[in-house]
Write an enzyme that holds these catalytic residues in place. Structure first.
Site, PDB file in Angstrom:
ATOM      1  CB  SER A  91      -0.911   0.133   1.216  1.00 53.67           C
ATOM      2  OG  SER A  91      -1.424   1.254   1.612  1.00 53.67           O
ATOM      3  CE1 TYR A  97      -4.487  -1.712   5.038  1.00 54.21           C
ATOM      4  CE2 TYR A  97      -3.851   0.341   4.625  1.00 54.21           C
ATOM      5  CZ  TYR A  97      -4.266  -1.016   4.395  1.00 54.21           C
ATOM      6  OH  TYR A  97      -4.103  -1.413   2.932  1.00 54.21           O
ATOM      7  CE  LYS A 108      -1.205  -3.938   2.963  1.00 53.41           C
ATOM      8  NZ  LYS A 108      -1.757  -5.416   2.760  1.00 53.41           N
TER       9      LYS A 108
HETATM   10  N1  LIG Z   1      -8.697  -0.926  -1.623  1.00 50.33           N
HETATM   11  C1  LIG Z   1      -7.608  -0.101  -1.465  1.00 50.33           C
HETATM   12  O1  LIG Z   1      -7.879   1.021  -1.905  1.00 50.33           O
HETATM   13  C2  LIG Z   1      -6.333  -0.665  -1.431  1.00 50.33           C
HETATM   14  C3  LIG Z   1      -5.012   0.099  -1.470  1.00 50.33           C
HETATM   15  C4  LIG Z   1      -3.752  -0.149  -0.920  1.00 50.33           C
HETATM   16  C5  LIG Z   1      -3.568  -1.711  -0.609  1.00 50.33           C
HETATM   17  N2  LIG Z   1      -4.647  -2.347  -0.613  1.00 50.33           N
HETATM   18  C6  LIG Z   1      -4.353  -3.710  -0.080  1.00 50.33           C
HETATM   19  O2  LIG Z   1      -5.177  -4.731  -1.080  1.00 50.33           O
HETATM   20  C7  LIG Z   1      -5.630  -5.832  -0.460  1.00 50.33           C
HETATM   21  C8  LIG Z   1      -6.959  -6.147  -0.616  1.00 50.33           C
HETATM   22  O3  LIG Z   1      -7.786  -5.060  -0.233  1.00 50.33           O
HETATM   23  P1  LIG Z   1      -9.336  -4.879  -0.542  1.00 50.33           P
HETATM   24  O4  LIG Z   1      -9.474  -3.418  -0.628  1.00 50.33           O
HETATM   25  O5  LIG Z   1      -9.674  -5.738  -1.574  1.00 50.33           O
HETATM   26  O6  LIG Z   1      -9.956  -5.541   0.777  1.00 50.33           O
HETATM   27  P2  LIG Z   1     -11.064  -6.434   1.129  1.00 50.33           P
HETATM   28  O7  LIG Z   1     -11.425  -6.273   2.425  1.00 50.33           O
HETATM   29  O8  LIG Z   1     -12.412  -6.150   0.195  1.00 50.33           O
HETATM   30  O9  LIG Z   1     -10.461  -7.865   0.821  1.00 50.33           O
HETATM   31  C9  LIG Z   1      -9.787  -8.450   1.793  1.00 50.33           C
HETATM   32  C10 LIG Z   1     -10.266  -9.915   1.880  1.00 50.33           C
HETATM   33  O10 LIG Z   1      -9.217 -10.563   2.783  1.00 50.33           O
HETATM   34  C11 LIG Z   1     -10.098 -11.514   3.351  1.00 50.33           C
HETATM   35  N3  LIG Z   1      -9.111 -11.600   4.603  1.00 50.33           N
HETATM   36  C12 LIG Z   1      -8.927 -10.743   5.589  1.00 50.33           C
HETATM   37  N4  LIG Z   1      -8.209 -11.414   6.700  1.00 50.33           N
HETATM   38  C13 LIG Z   1      -8.082 -12.770   6.388  1.00 50.33           C
HETATM   39  C14 LIG Z   1      -7.329 -13.889   6.707  1.00 50.33           C
HETATM   40  N5  LIG Z   1      -6.899 -13.851   8.009  1.00 50.33           N
HETATM   41  N6  LIG Z   1      -7.639 -14.948   6.161  1.00 50.33           N
HETATM   42  C15 LIG Z   1      -8.218 -15.320   5.132  1.00 50.33           C
HETATM   43  N7  LIG Z   1      -8.942 -14.024   4.591  1.00 50.33           N
HETATM   44  C16 LIG Z   1      -8.893 -13.016   5.031  1.00 50.33           C
HETATM   45  C17 LIG Z   1     -11.345 -10.755   3.590  1.00 50.33           C
HETATM   46  O11 LIG Z   1     -12.421 -11.585   3.923  1.00 50.33           O
HETATM   47  C18 LIG Z   1     -11.454 -10.160   2.352  1.00 50.33           C
HETATM   48  O12 LIG Z   1     -12.344 -10.700   1.379  1.00 50.33           O
HETATM   49  C19 LIG Z   1      -5.273  -5.812   0.982  1.00 50.33           C
HETATM   50  O13 LIG Z   1      -3.719  -6.146   1.392  1.00 50.33           O
HETATM   51  C20 LIG Z   1      -5.118  -4.224   1.263  1.00 50.33           C
HETATM   52  O14 LIG Z   1      -4.147  -3.757   2.255  1.00 50.33           O
HETATM   53  C21 LIG Z   1      -5.923  -2.016  -0.726  1.00 50.33           C
END
Ligand SMILES: NC(=O)c1ccc[n+]([C@@H]2O[C@H](COP(=O)([O-])OP(=O)(O)OC[C@H]3O[C@@H](n4cnc5c(N)ncnc54)[C@H](O)[C@@H]3O)[C@@H](O)[C@H]2O)c1
Length: 347
Positions: free
Chosen positions: A127, A151, A155
């Site tokens: 991130s 958070y 990351k």
């Molecule tokens: N959405 C954004 O803008 C953004 C930006 C930068 C980084 N990220 C990173 O991208 C990744 C995905 O983010 P997202 O927005 O899709 O989030 P999201 O919450 O939609 O998806 C995360 C998924 O991980 C699953 N999960 C969480 N903990 C778990 C565990 N211990 N075991 C198994 N499954 C688990 C959840 O059920 C969920 O389906 C994350 O690592 C986040 O830090 C997202």
């Protein structure tokens, strides 16, 4: 147990968090490219509907036995995309211990289990929040990191964990690539999935939620940017998903070229867009204006920055194909069907 796989053109890839927003869109991108995605998700924040087109196992990333059984059943994976994490900044401020447990401790257990299983390729969802309140606006992978929330700190530690495990003196273990995502916007190109849980800290979610009863409040209007509002880097989530496919396909070449076992790359548009500019683009796509109030400055409002994408261009030959307008259109299209998708998943 180490299972050797030798396929490059039709890879079997494990995607953790594949029932979530970004993971599900990555899964679609792998499938369209002719690969076989398999999803592992605890469904703590995921949507079962999003996993329907793929093999899916409901498990926690720290459940070693479940992971080992899956690895054996699938005869190994060519690579792993690790998206699973808790992702809500205010929740991480309220419950930092939970975030360190879920994102850091469990990722360590997960990576070590992968290593024991003979996994050689891990791509981590990083991130850009790790840059935090940076003194620079054009952010390269060498820019100083300064994560501003629990958070963002989890990351950064995830990246460092993966890097340290990859750089162990004893070779032949894990190798990794972290992609530091800037601000993904939009949904899957076929609208099969998208952002389904409210993440109120995302600008587009706030704009879509605003109404005459709950006007949008713009904070941070005296920042040192050309119009005083914060600078971000928005890009279409489908471009982000495609970057994972390219990184997995070119994994060996990239690490060989970099002469390393681990590297990280920014993934963004490479263009800085201020909050006011984003609102203008949103109004244009939506065809009506957004009424907003100017709120008081808040501690922590930062000028922000945007990605240098020179490294990912050089190593993967990747660059965004969609425009900001495309990304906003996609988010608005998805919003029209999002509630149906949620109802289906709850039935
Ligand atoms: N959405 C954004 O803008 C953004 C930006 C930068 C980084 N990220 C990173 O991208 C990744 C995905 O983010 P997202 O927005 O899709 O989030 P999201 O919450 O939609 O998806 C995360 C998924 O991980 C699953 N999960 C969480 N903990 C778990 C565990 N211990 N075991 C198994 N499954 C688990 C959840 O059920 C969920 O389906 C994350 O690592 C986040 O830090 C997202």
């Amino acid at each position: 147990m180490e299972i050797q796989r030798n396929r490059e053109d039709d890879m079997k890839v494990l995607i953790t968090g594949g029932a979530g927003y970004i993971g599900s869109i990555i899964a679609g991108s792998f499938k369209r490219a002719g690969h076989e995605p398999v999803i592992l998700d605890s469904l703590i924040n995921g949507n079962r509907e999003f996993t329907r087109p793929y093999s899916f196992i409901q498990a926690d990333i720290a459940d070693k036995d479940a992971l080992k059984a899956l690895w054996e059943k699938e005869e190994g994976f060519d690579g792993v995309i690790h998206c699973a994490a808790l992702t809500i900044v205010p929740e991480s401020v309220a419950s930092p211990g939970l975030y360190y447990q879920e994102n850091v401790t469990k990722s360590l257990i997960f990576f070590e289990t992968l290593e024991a299983l003979g996994c050689k390729k891990v791509i981590l969802s990083g991130s850009a929040s790790v840059y935090g309140n940076s003194s620079e606006t054009l952010l390269t992978e060498e820019s100083p990191v300064n994560p501003g929330s629990p958070y963002a700190r989890t990351k950064l530690i995830q990246e460092q964990l993966l890097e340290d495990l990859c750089r162990k003196i004893e070779k032949g273990g894990l190798r990794g690539i972290s992609l530091r995502y800037f601000n993904p916007v939009g949904a899957a190109p076929d609208l099969s999935s998208g952002a389904w849980k409210e993440n109120g800290s995302h600008l587009i979610a706030k704009l879509m939620a605003h109404s005459s009863k709950t006007p949008f409040t713009l904070t941070g209007t005296n920042l040192p940017t050309h119009d005083g509002t914060g600078l971000r880097d928005y890009f279409h989530v489908a471009d982000l998903a495609r970057a994972h496919v390219m990184a997995m396909e070119k994994f060996d070449r990239v690490l060989k070229e970099e002469k390393t076992e681990y590297t990280l790359m920014n993934a963004g548009s490479g263009q800085g867009v201020t909050v006011k500019e984003f609102i203008k683009a949103f109004e244009k796509v939506q065809g009506k204006s957004v009424d907003y109030l100017i709120g008081p400055s808040r501690p922590g409002d930062v000028p922000g920055g945007y990605a240098s994408i020179e490294k990912i261009k050089r190593l993967l030959g990747w660059q965004p194909e969609y425009s900001l307008k495309d990304a906003i259109e996609s988010a608005l299209e998805w919003e029209k069907i999002r509630s149906t998708s949620i109802e289906e998943s709850l039935n």
